[in-house]
Design a protein around this motif. Structure first.
Motif, short mmCIF file in Angstrom:
data_model
loop_
_atom_site.label_atom_id
_atom_site.label_comp_id
_atom_site.label_asym_id
_atom_site.label_seq_id
_atom_site.Cartn_x
_atom_site.Cartn_y
_atom_site.Cartn_z
N LYS A 111 0.82 -1.21 0.00
CA LYS A 111 0.00 0.00 0.00
C LYS A 111 0.86 1.26 0.00
CE LYS A 111 -3.96 -0.36 2.25
NZ LYS A 111 -5.00 -0.62 3.27
N ILE A 112 0.24 2.34 -0.44
CA ILE A 112 0.91 3.65 -0.39
C ILE A 112 0.02 4.60 0.40
CG2 ILE A 112 1.61 5.65 -1.76
CD1 ILE A 112 3.01 3.93 -3.61
N ASP A 113 0.60 5.24 1.38
CA ASP A 113 -0.09 6.28 2.16
C ASP A 113 0.44 7.61 1.62
OD1 ASP A 113 -1.03 7.99 4.21
OD2 ASP A 113 0.80 7.61 5.38
N SER A 114 -0.37 8.24 0.78
CA SER A 114 0.08 9.43 0.06
C SER A 114 -0.74 10.65 0.50
CB SER A 114 -0.08 9.17 -1.43
OG SER A 114 0.18 10.33 -2.15
N PHE A 115 -0.08 11.79 0.62
CA PHE A 115 -0.77 13.01 1.05
C PHE A 115 0.04 14.21 0.58
CE2 PHE A 115 2.20 14.13 4.47
CZ PHE A 115 2.87 12.92 4.63
N THR A 116 -0.57 15.38 0.64
CA THR A 116 0.14 16.60 0.28
C THR A 116 0.46 17.38 1.55
OG1 THR A 116 -0.95 16.70 -1.85
CG2 THR A 116 0.04 18.74 -1.07
N GLU A 117 1.76 17.57 1.78
CA GLU A 117 2.19 18.31 2.96
C GLU A 117 2.19 19.80 2.60
OE1 GLU A 117 2.99 16.76 5.88
OE2 GLU A 117 3.46 18.64 6.91
N PRO A 118 1.52 20.62 3.41
CA PRO A 118 1.54 22.06 3.11
C PRO A 118 2.94 22.66 3.27
CG PRO A 118 0.09 21.55 5.00
CD PRO A 118 0.77 20.28 4.59
N ALA A 119 3.15 23.83 2.69
CA ALA A 119 4.44 24.51 2.80
C ALA A 119 4.80 24.70 4.28
CB ALA A 119 4.37 25.86 2.11
N ALA A 120 6.09 24.53 4.58
CA ALA A 120 6.59 24.67 5.94
C ALA A 120 8.06 25.07 5.86
CB ALA A 120 6.41 23.37 6.72
N ASP A 121 8.69 25.14 7.01
CA ASP A 121 10.08 25.53 7.13
C ASP A 121 10.99 24.91 6.05
OD1 ASP A 121 12.02 26.89 8.33
OD2 ASP A 121 12.49 25.39 9.87
N ARG A 122 10.99 23.59 5.96
CA ARG A 122 11.87 22.90 5.01
C ARG A 122 11.11 22.37 3.79
NH1 ARG A 122 15.83 19.09 8.74
NH2 ARG A 122 16.91 20.76 9.84
N ILE A 123 9.89 22.92 3.60
CA ILE A 123 9.07 22.50 2.45
C ILE A 123 8.57 23.77 1.77
CG2 ILE A 123 7.01 21.21 1.73
CD1 ILE A 123 7.48 19.35 4.08
N PRO A 124 9.31 24.27 0.74
CA PRO A 124 8.98 25.58 0.15
C PRO A 124 7.59 25.65 -0.47
CG PRO A 124 11.10 24.75 -0.67
CD PRO A 124 10.47 23.65 0.11
N GLN A 125 7.11 24.55 -1.05
CA GLN A 125 5.76 24.56 -1.61
C GLN A 125 5.07 23.24 -1.29
OE1 GLN A 125 7.78 25.52 -4.87
NE2 GLN A 125 8.06 23.48 -5.71
N PRO A 126 3.72 23.23 -1.32
CA PRO A 126 3.00 21.99 -1.01
C PRO A 126 3.59 20.83 -1.81
CG PRO A 126 1.45 23.79 -1.33
CD PRO A 126 2.80 24.33 -1.68
N THR A 127 3.87 19.74 -1.10
CA THR A 127 4.62 18.63 -1.71
C THR A 127 3.94 17.31 -1.41
OG1 THR A 127 6.69 19.85 -1.46
CG2 THR A 127 6.87 17.46 -1.70
N LYS A 128 3.85 16.48 -2.45
CA LYS A 128 3.29 15.13 -2.26
C LYS A 128 4.33 14.25 -1.55
CE LYS A 128 2.20 10.96 -4.79
NZ LYS A 128 2.03 10.31 -6.08
N ILE A 129 3.90 13.63 -0.47
CA ILE A 129 4.78 12.72 0.27
C ILE A 129 4.08 11.36 0.30
CG2 ILE A 129 5.77 12.21 2.55
CD1 ILE A 129 6.15 15.19 2.96
#
Ligand code: ZN
Length: 467
Positions: A111-129
């Motif tokens: 399985k894959i647990d996939s989501f979009t992490e909103p922008a944060a300190d070390r994440i310049p733009q919303p990123t799929k993780i």
């Protein structure tokens, strides 16, 4: 006991002297029952023999071949096809789990647990993780909801945690931990267990534990009964000055998820050394002794959440109230972590596969596999364990409810001096759900565990006081 006496004839003499002395009390007899290591399971020993340093080498070199696995690196179809970036790594891990599943007749659910992490300190733009995991479902209907989990992070970084293009090989950090999850899945998927095992690899660790936080929160929200989390991060055995005979096992003392009420009780009764994570660490030490001939590395318990200035994915699980520990090599080489690959003043920097000792990683994988197999074979821990404290008395009465799931053949009470790090004594109780011991609860720490007919032991549970 037999083998212990054979090895130590003086112990037999001591016991005979104690038994013969007229003043021998029940208390002395109880104290003369040292805790034996749990019994090794032949089926598990055989599986540990299948763990392969060559497989681990192939897998770590494959992970390094993706150039960078920074969470912010490429994951579009072209980069996946070209084999560069975290997307390609994710797809490869998934295909590995699927290959192991084909080899066991589809026994793994990948399985894959996939989501979009909103922008944060070390994440310049919303990123799929995306976290990739394989589930080996328990074979016993009542025990399949119990879960033990092994994890490592497959993302990597170099000197700059925002460098999406430069190489970040991540051979040790954390190709090694990812390889442990994969190898445990390959080997243990050939066996069946009453409880469920999850083999997890997460991303986002280097950006802020994002993958493990999402996964642990999902598990909490969905009511997953995770009994144990083994996080492997930097288990590559790097460095000429390494002590390859040990692996550190870090465990939290005061639980991250403790309420104010919990903390009050811990403060009052000296419970700071008895979190569920620490019981898990002690259990791993016991597994290490039981499988000492099969494993090749000794767990060294460190009673601390993590190293100075560092954190890891086990903390995400601790925050959600799960027992979770971290495995890390004994001595880290910081030239080989979070560094651009380069040579400077004669020093070689970078987390290259050539610094990893694949035999050492194999030993750590065996220790993890032995712990997962022991826990997934064992009955559930006894429920609602209580120490009666209504009256002032020098005896101690413990009560508990049956191990849920119906697999317990009996129960054992463990105890140790308050100053000792590990359980020292064990008393078999049989099937009773209550016992009174000639020992003062003021002087020792107790726990109760469930044991099945073959001797598989549950995690021990320290009683809550009941007035
Ligand atoms: Zn790491």
């Amino acid at each position: 006991m037999i083998s212990r006496l054979r090895k130590r004839p003086w112990l037999m003499i001591l016991l005979l002297v104690l038994a013969a002395s007229p003043g021998t009390s029940a208390q002395t007899k109880l104290e003369a029952t040292p805790a034996e290591p749990m019994a090794a399971d032949e089926r598990v020993s055989a599986a540990l023999g299948q763990v392969s340093a060559e497989h681990i080498r192939t897998n770590i070199e494959k992970l390094v071949s993706f150039g960078t696995r920074l969470t912010l690196s490429a994951q579009d179809p072209d980069s996946v096809a070209a084999g560069r970036g975290i997307g390609a790594a994710r797809e490869w891990i998934k295909s590995e789990f699927e290959r192991y599943s084909r080899d066991c007749g589809g026994c793994l659910e990948v399985k894959i647990d996939s989501f979009t992490e909103p922008a944060a300190d070390r994440i310049p733009q919303p990123t799929k993780i995306a976290n990739v995991y394989a589930v080996l479902k328990g074979t016993d209907a009542q025990n399949a909801k119990r879960i033990v989990l092994v994890t490592g992070h497959y993302d990597s970084r170099n000197s700059d945690t925002l460098d999406t293009k430069g190489d970040a090989p991540g051979g040790n950090d954390d190709g090694s931990g990812t390889a442990v999850s994969l190898e445990c899945a390959r080997v243990l998927s050939k066996l069946k267990f009453p409880a469920t095992i999850i083999f997890l690899t997460v991303a986002g660790e280097e950006q802020g534990l994002n993958g493990s936080q999402h996964f642990a929160k999902m598990a909490k929200e969905q009511g997953w009964n995770i009994e144990a989390v083994l996080n492997n991060d930097i288990v590559g055995g790097d460095n000429a000055e390494q002590d390859r005979s040990v692996v550190r096992v870090f465990s939290e003392g005061l639980p991250a998820a403790a309420t104010e009420q919990d903390i009050g009780r811990i403060r009052g009764l000296g419970g700071e050394n008895d979190s569920a994570s620490r019981q898990l660490a002690r259990y791993i030490a016991d597994v290490g002794r039981a499988y000492t001939d099969d494993v090749g590395v000794k767990p060294m318990l460190v009673f601390r959440l993590d190293r100075y200035l560092r954190g890891g994915d086990h903390y995400s699980f601790n925050q959600q109230g799960f027992a979770a520990v971290r495995f890390t090599e004994f001595r880290e080489d910081f030239h080989h972590q979070h560094q651009n690959v380069r040579r400077e003043n004669g020093i070689e920097y970078g987390d290259l596969a050539k610094f990893v000792d694949f035999e050492y990683v194999a030993h750590v994988a065996r220790l993890n596999a032995a712990a997962l197999a022991s826990l997934a074979s064992a009955p559930a821990p006894p429920a609602n364990v209580r120490l009666l404290t209504k009256d002032l008395e020098n005896d101690s009465t413990l009560t508990w409810e049956a191990s849920p799931g119906g697999r317990a053949a009996g129960y054992e009470v463990l105890w140790r001096a308050t100053t000792n790090p590990e359980w020292e004594h064990v008393q078999k109780i049989g099937t009773s759900l209550r016992t009174t011991l000639k020992l003062s609860k003021d002087n020792v720490i107790f726990a109760v565990r469930a044991v099945d007919a073959e001797g598989h032991c549950s995690l021990p549970v320290v009683p809550a006081p009941q007035r």
